[in-house]
Design an enzyme around this catalytic site. Structure first.
Site, PDB file in Angstrom:
ATOM      1  N   ASP A 165      -7.692  -4.812   9.721  1.00 35.67           N
ATOM      2  CA  ASP A 165      -7.277  -3.628   8.979  1.00 35.67           C
ATOM      3  C   ASP A 165      -7.217  -3.836   7.476  1.00 35.67           C
ATOM      4  OD1 ASP A 165      -5.124  -5.235   8.808  1.00 35.67           O
ATOM      5  OD2 ASP A 165      -3.675  -3.807   9.602  1.00 35.67           O
ATOM      6  N   GLU A 207       0.816  -1.206   0.000  1.00 37.88           N
ATOM      7  CA  GLU A 207       0.000   0.000   0.000  1.00 37.88           C
ATOM      8  C   GLU A 207       0.854   1.261   0.000  1.00 37.88           C
ATOM      9  OE1 GLU A 207      -3.741  -1.646   2.628  1.00 37.88           O
ATOM     10  OE2 GLU A 207      -2.036  -0.779   3.668  1.00 37.88           O
TER      11      GLU A 207
END
Lengths: 347, 347
Positions: free
Chosen positions: B235, B64
């Site tokens: 998450d 990410e």
């Protein structure tokens, strides 16, 4: 100093080492190599994870992240675009990039990409011109003689056999800089007093100016039939270089339509304006140039896959050489659950 | 070596230097400082350029990029999440980050962020617990005793005055590692044989497990009234830790709803499930805890602004210290238009 494990170390190519690498390989050879890597990745275009770049705009410029992945490697580039920087003695564009292993998520290369981006942009232009420019093209008009101009010229020489570059810039000193840098390259350079003079006899018209505004570097009546236009400078919203009329008369080729429609010359056109994706031309699925009288136009904005190709190339080339050193970038405790223990023991 | 200009150099904080910096400041002081920086940025939440993180998923993990900007500085973090890495002797999460000047686009700091992320995650949890946990909370159940567990415990001690941590992990060796690392910290640690035992007498329940699957670490009947749940481990899509019934009985507080609805515990709920944004609680615009019997739940996924705060802090702290060195990352020719000339002269 606590000795980090090998996994914690990421090979880093500094600006100095990038310049050494380029001189070691030779700039024209490196442009040819990069064109091959980029063409290989265009041929497997469909398997890439593609997304328009993630841009953060301000009044004075833009900072962008350009990620992509082929499923085995993941790459991204950080790049800024600040046209006002030049007047302050700074680069309009600076960049660095990273390659990582998709399987572990661990980075495997960090490298400068200001110079590498200049090379990959030029290598892409020449690779595309190989597919689209008229056969036997030997003369290019180079309009805008900034940081990209020598790289464009040498790539067209190395990959297409270009012989002559006709230079124009609104600042004659930029043209003189470009001509001086290309002296001894084997390219003939001609400094021209106007864009009209620059395009005389040229089969390839390259525009690479940096104003962040809708400019008309080429007007409609300047462009005759049978040329290839390599439009580099229009690469963000509000920044274009070509008159709309030229786009209407051209066959337009693009990297990634969702990005080019926002950032490229075709932002001037309707959303359904017909374009051809380059990867399909390279794979032979779509036509490129089909007649001597056709105007082909590469509406170049620069796409993440080209950076990915360049990162792959640098990774392959610096391996087992002295042109990098290792950065202690990743915390890698012996027991992965014991990050705190590693920190504590370092105390 | 060609000597780069000062503008070309980017201060770099290696893992080794980050550990030195932390020991120089003291880990608990640094957690307090980070909580202050993060709280300051939550207070000016509205002015940030916010976007959900840009994720590249594969079968085994995710990579990410998390960018944000306050208009003056731009920051981003690279972070991977590979739950299977631990079994192969690698970190589940590694990270590095960069801060840049919005006005020039030039990077001003590159730093390791594996350790820094552990600190900022814990500092965020404790800063949020300061606003939401019952007054006088002195006991925490810490369920999942991996790399984040000691940081969470120390942050709650430094910022809330926590006295006791009740540890549970399905692998007892992880709890023993955590207890050993916290020996001498001033925290009492109790290793528990079950999650039910861990939550006995605890006002704060922290879950931080790493399986990429919908797990139920806390079942509905385990959670009584009047507690604060600090849910860290859920998450990403498909990764949750709490029974849906707990969410229905709790007041849920989140960082950035568009991201949390995809990645957090509330991915189990409808898109219109009511949540409160933390920045509004911190500014006093919305209620936090309003009764002793209420269950407050921080559905933490980690947001780019917290990394931005941590980057700002490291930039401020390493200035004029020995805890960094300069990287030759940016090509910066004397004449910005003469990138090629710089390359040529290096030959």
């Amino acid at each position: 100093m606590n000795t980090p494990s090998e996994k914690a170390l990421v090979p880093f190519v500094s600006v100095d080492n990038m310049m050494r690498l380029i001189h070691h390989i030779g700039v024209e050879q490196m442009l040819r190599d990069l064109a091959d890597y980029i063409e290989d990745d265009f041929k497997r275009w469909e398997l890439f994870d593609k997304t328009p770049r993630v841009a953060s705009h301000s009044d004075v410029g833009v900072i962008e992240l350009m990620p992509t992945s082929d499923g085995e490697a993941y790459g991204f580039k950080y790049v800024n675009g600040h046209p006002k920087n030049t007047a302050e003695g700074l680069q309009t564009v600076t960049a660095f990039g990273l390659l990582a292993d998709v399987y572990t998520g661990y980075p495997v290369l960090l490298t400068e990409m200001t110079i590498l981006t200049a090379l990959r942009t030029a290598a892409t232009s020449a690779m595309v011109a190989k597919h689209l420019a008229p056969k036997g093209s030997d003369t290019m008009a180079m309009i805008g003689n900034g940081a990209q101009s020598e790289f464009q010229s040498l790539a067209m020489k190395a990959i297409l056999g270009l012989k002559t570059v006709r230079l124009y810039d609104k600042d004659r000193a930029a043209s003189e800089k470009c001509a001086a840098n290309l002296a001894g390259s084997g390219l003939e350079t001609v400094i021209c007093a106007s864009p009209e003079e620059a395009i005389e006899g040229a089969q390839i018209l390259t525009t690479c100016t940096a104003d962040k505004q809708c400019a008309t570097i080429l007007t409609d009546n300047m462009v005759g039939s049978g040329v290839h236009i390599n439009a580099i400078g229009g690469d963000c919203p509000g920044k274009t270089e070509l008159a709309k009329g030229i786009l209407e008369r051209s066959d337009v080729f693009v990297e990634f339509p969702p990005q080019t429609r926002v950032e490229g010359e075709i932002q001037q056109m309707d959303d359904d304006f017909a374009v051809t994706e380059l990867w399909q031309v390279i794979l032979g699925q779509k036509d490129g140039r089909t007649s001597d009288r056709q105007i082909t136009l590469f509406d170049s904005v620069g796409f993440a896959i080209e950076d990915f190709s360049a990162l792959r190339y640098v990774r392959d080339k610096v391996r087992d050489t002295e042109f990098h050193y290792d950065l202690d970038l990743l915390a890698d405790p012996d027991d992965p659950r014991d990050l705190f223990g590693m920190l504590q023991r370092a105390g």
